[in-house]
Design an enzyme around this catalytic site. Structure first.
Site, PDB file in Angstrom:
ATOM      1  N   GLU A  39      -5.361  -5.027  10.843  1.00  0.00           N
ATOM      2  CA  GLU A  39      -4.317  -4.016  11.005  1.00  0.00           C
ATOM      3  C   GLU A  39      -4.536  -3.267  12.309  1.00  0.00           C
ATOM      4  OE1 GLU A  39      -2.425  -2.778   7.135  1.00  0.00           O
ATOM      5  OE2 GLU A  39      -4.233  -1.605   7.258  1.00  0.00           O
TER       6      GLU A  39
ATOM      7  N   ASN B  59       0.865  -1.189   0.000  1.00  0.00           N
ATOM      8  CA  ASN B  59       0.000   0.000   0.000  1.00  0.00           C
ATOM      9  C   ASN B  59       0.896   1.232   0.000  1.00  0.00           C
ATOM     10  OD1 ASN B  59      -1.927   1.951   0.447  1.00  0.00           O
ATOM     11  ND2 ASN B  59      -2.284   1.396   2.595  1.00  0.00           N
TER      12      ASN B  59
ATOM     13  N   HIS C 265      -9.465   1.186   5.239  1.00  0.00           N
ATOM     14  CA  HIS C 265      -8.159   1.328   5.909  1.00  0.00           C
ATOM     15  C   HIS C 265      -8.329   2.272   7.095  1.00  0.00           C
ATOM     16  CE1 HIS C 265      -3.988   2.409   6.624  1.00  0.00           C
ATOM     17  NE2 HIS C 265      -3.645   1.347   5.910  1.00  0.00           N
TER      18      HIS C 265
ATOM     19  N   LYS D 227       0.036   4.270  -0.240  1.00  0.00           N
ATOM     20  CA  LYS D 227      -0.635   5.434   0.377  1.00  0.00           C
ATOM     21  C   LYS D 227      -0.437   6.686  -0.492  1.00  0.00           C
ATOM     22  CE  LYS D 227       0.233   3.340   4.830  1.00  0.00           C
ATOM     23  NZ  LYS D 227       0.173   3.489   6.268  1.00  0.00           N
TER      24      LYS D 227
HETATM   25  C1  PEP Z   1      -0.641  -0.004   5.934  1.00  0.00           C
HETATM   26  O1  PEP Z   1      -0.437   0.830   5.073  1.00  0.00           O
HETATM   27  O2  PEP Z   1      -1.723  -0.572   5.942  1.00  0.00           O
HETATM   28  C2  PEP Z   1       0.411  -0.307   6.898  1.00  0.00           C
HETATM   29  C3  PEP Z   1       0.266  -1.374   7.624  1.00  0.00           C
HETATM   30  O3  PEP Z   1       1.484   0.538   6.971  1.00  0.00           O
HETATM   31  P1  PEP Z   1       2.920   0.193   7.667  1.00  0.00           P
HETATM   32  O4  PEP Z   1       3.366  -1.117   7.085  1.00  0.00           O
HETATM   33  O5  PEP Z   1       3.786   1.337   7.273  1.00  0.00           O
HETATM   34  O6  PEP Z   1       2.691   0.089   9.131  1.00  0.00           O
END
Ligand code: PEP
Length: 253
Positions: free
Chosen positions: A167, A9, A95, A11
């Protein structure tokens, strides 16, 4: 074990030029088909260019969000049909950054999820508890409520292409990772809940992936857990060599 699903991801990172640079490096690592699904979710502006560059590789394209309506007066939004048109096969929904910064609720996620299924996109539905909820001993209850709310009204025939991403909010972008056993406990809870809601036949192939500070250092221990079927990677997916190490996790188990 289910076929692993690894999602990068990006972002709100990378211009088109930077996205092209990153994907050209990734292509070197992922030339041939593997027994892992490898997905990247660039920003909307780079989807077209990235999609073109991965067309002859096993890497697949995801969007980071979508609107639930098919068309209309929704300034700044994109529909499922538009995402498919630009080459997306998957879409990330709910998310925690969207839940937090754009006030998305389980109800919003539910509408988007139904739209993604209608538009034949493969949804990756994110759930996760806050630090306060975990410290209050409320993690399992929170996750169950989010899964139930986000999947409300779906039937067993609708969920087969879906993945769930667990997450924990406190682990995203913080460098803190849930321990493999903490993550496994929640993944197991989600698995049991899916069985309960839709039956074992409809859900035994649903991948439940973990996200939250996944790195080349912790990927092997996470993937060694029975109910962790893949990972959603933020920061570490922005560097070709670290993402390459993550998608190669099996080679070092
Ligand atoms: C995410 O973008 O969903 C994420 C888990 O980010 P990171 O791996 O940077 O914690």
């Amino acid at each position: 074990m289910l076929r692993p699903l690894i999602v990068g991801n990006w972002k709100m990172n990378n211009t088109i030029h930077q996205s092209v640079e990153l994907v050209m490096k990734l292509r070197e690592f992922v030339k041939t088909e593997r027994d892992t699904d490898i997905i990247i979710a660039p920003p909307f502006t780079a989807l077209h260019h990235v999609g073109f560059l991965i067309a002859d590789t096993p890497i697949r394209l995801a969007a980071q969000n979508m609107h639930h309506e098919k068309t209309g007066a929704f300034t700044g939004d994109l529909s499922g049909e538009m995402l498919k048109d630009v080459g997306c096969e998957y879409v990330i929904l709910g998310h925690s950054e969207r839940r937090k910064c754009h006030c998305e609720t389980d109800e919003t996620v539910n509408r988007k999820l139904k739209a993604a299924i209608r538009d034949e996109l493969k949804p990756i539905v994110c759930v996760g508890e806050s630090l306060e909820q975990r410290e209050a001993g409320d993690a399992i209850r929170t996750i169950k409520a989010q899964v139930k709310g986000s999947l409300k009204g779906l039937g067993p025939g609708m969920v087969k292409n879906m993945a769930i991403a667990y997450e924990p909010v406190w682990a995203i972008g913080t460098g803190k990772t849930a321990s493999p056993t903490e993550a496994e406990e929640i993944h197991n809870t989600i698995r049991e809940l899916l069985f309960e809601l839709f039956g074992r036949n409809a859900t035994e192939n649903i991948r439940i992936i973990y996200g939250g500070s996944v790195t080349p250092e912790n990927i092997d221990s996470l993937m060694a857990q029975a109910n962790i079927d893949g990972v959603l990677v933020g920061g570490a997916s922005l560097k070709a060599d670290s993402f390459a190490r993550i998608i190669s996790f099996k080679e070092s188990i």
